[in-house]
Design an enzyme around this catalytic site. Structure first.
Site, PDB file in Angstrom:
ATOM      1  N   PRO A   2       0.841  -1.207   0.000  1.00 53.52           N
ATOM      2  CA  PRO A   2       0.000   0.000   0.000  1.00 53.52           C
ATOM      3  C   PRO A   2       0.876   1.257   0.000  1.00 53.52           C
ATOM      4  CG  PRO A   2      -0.577  -1.491   1.796  1.00 53.52           C
ATOM      5  CD  PRO A   2       0.701  -1.977   1.222  1.00 53.52           C
ATOM      6  N   GLU A   3       0.598   2.161  -0.905  1.00 53.47           N
ATOM      7  CA  GLU A   3       1.298   3.437  -0.912  1.00 53.47           C
ATOM      8  C   GLU A   3       0.325   4.523  -0.471  1.00 53.47           C
ATOM      9  OE1 GLU A   3       4.413   4.540  -3.259  1.00 53.47           O
ATOM     10  OE2 GLU A   3       4.774   2.611  -4.221  1.00 53.47           O
ATOM     11  N   HIS A  90      -5.337 -14.063   9.941  1.00 52.95           N
ATOM     12  CA  HIS A  90      -4.566 -12.852   9.640  1.00 52.95           C
ATOM     13  C   HIS A  90      -5.291 -11.572  10.032  1.00 52.95           C
ATOM     14  CE1 HIS A  90      -1.622 -15.339   7.773  1.00 52.95           C
ATOM     15  NE2 HIS A  90      -2.433 -15.752   6.812  1.00 52.95           N
ATOM     16  N   ARG A 109       1.562 -10.556   6.468  1.00 51.25           N
ATOM     17  CA  ARG A 109       3.013 -10.495   6.681  1.00 51.25           C
ATOM     18  C   ARG A 109       3.402  -9.757   7.959  1.00 51.25           C
ATOM     19  NH1 ARG A 109       5.898  -9.201   1.051  1.00 51.25           N
ATOM     20  NH2 ARG A 109       7.704  -9.723   2.324  1.00 51.25           N
TER      21      ARG A 109
END
Ligand SMILES: [Zn+2]
Length: 270
Positions: A2-3, A90, A109
């Protein structure tokens, strides 16, 4: 990953659910992500009302009427899910509102983070203390950039990725903006003239704004914050397009420095 535009879009999606909502359940499902989750998060947020949501660089901020601000970062793979059908392994933070809406922060992650600060002191949150201006803000001008880049021998690409110079820019948008502005990524930052810096500032604003309008973009699967699938996938000018044609007709090239790819065109970027 994600930016900035994805975070902006995520915050907008969260706002549609959380603005003025009372949090009836705040459940961290593990003790840490990249960093420990504050042990008093549940106690300080349960029963609180959300008063505002905002973004700083790639961080999302959620303010409550108790004077607390939850700050989250999506890391490499984080995303918020709205009213997920089931909570999986998650989903590391689950939030429920009095209206019965459910949000989960899903991060396979675990490079993301969740923190809690006092709202009146958020500017001194450690990641923010050395941070440069927002690229879409009024402080980010060619004059500012010229001043910060004077005499710098480092590459213009490295300079734009330096969060102390400008906040929240990542690899994709820097590659895209440099192509749009016609500036070689390897050019010494201190040797980009004023006119071209003005073009660069405009290009940065344009690539970010276009992505925000389009709903953000990413190379990974990325559910929209309202839970819908089919997240916008953008057609890049150069990013990920090695060997394909640049808009000028030449071929997009790729170089790798320190494990990070740079996509550019040797013909129209000088
Ligand atoms: Zn080109």
């Amino acid at each position: 990953m994600p930016e900035l535009p994805e975070v902006e879009t995520t915050v907008a999606g969260l706002r549609s659910v959380l603005q003025d909502a009372v949090l009836t359940r705040v459940e961290p499902r593990r003790a840490d992500l990249r960093f420990p989750i504050p042990v008093d998060l549940r106690q300080r947020l349960t029963g609180a009302k959300v008063t505002a949501l905002s973004r700083r660089a790639k961080y999302g901020l959620i303010d409550t009427d108790r004077g607390d601000t939850m700050i989250f970062h999506l890391g490499m793979s984080g995303r918020w899910r709205v009213d997920p059908e089931e909570i999986g392994k998650h989903d590391h933070l689950v939030v429920e509102t009095a209206a019965g809406r459910v949000l989960s922060l899903n991060d396979p992650r675990r490079f993301g983070s969740i923190d809690l600060v006092r709202s009146d002191g958020w500017l001194s949150y450690r990641p923010f203390t050395q941070m440069g201006p927002e690229p879409l803000g009024t402080d980010f001008t060619s004059d500012y950039l010229a001043e910060r880049l004077t005499g710098k021998a480092t590459s213009i690409k490295a300079a734009l990725l330096d969060q102390r110079i400008v906040a929240g820019l990542g690899n994709i948008y820097v590659c895209e903006a440099l192509n749009m502005a016609g500036i070689a990524p390897t050019r010494a930052a201190g040797r980009v003239g004023k006119v071209r810096l003005a073009m660069l500032v405009e290009a940065i604003r344009e690539v970010l704004s276009a992505a925000i309008v389009a709903g953000g973009s990413t190379l990974r699967d990325y559910a929209r914050p309202d839970g819908e699938l089919g997240y916008f996938s953008k057609q890049w000018r150069v990013y990920g397009r090695e060997g394909e044609p640049c808009l000028c007709g030449s071929t997009v090239l790729r170089r790798v420095d320190g494990g990070r790819s740079t996509f550019y065109c040797a013909k129209c970027q000088k």
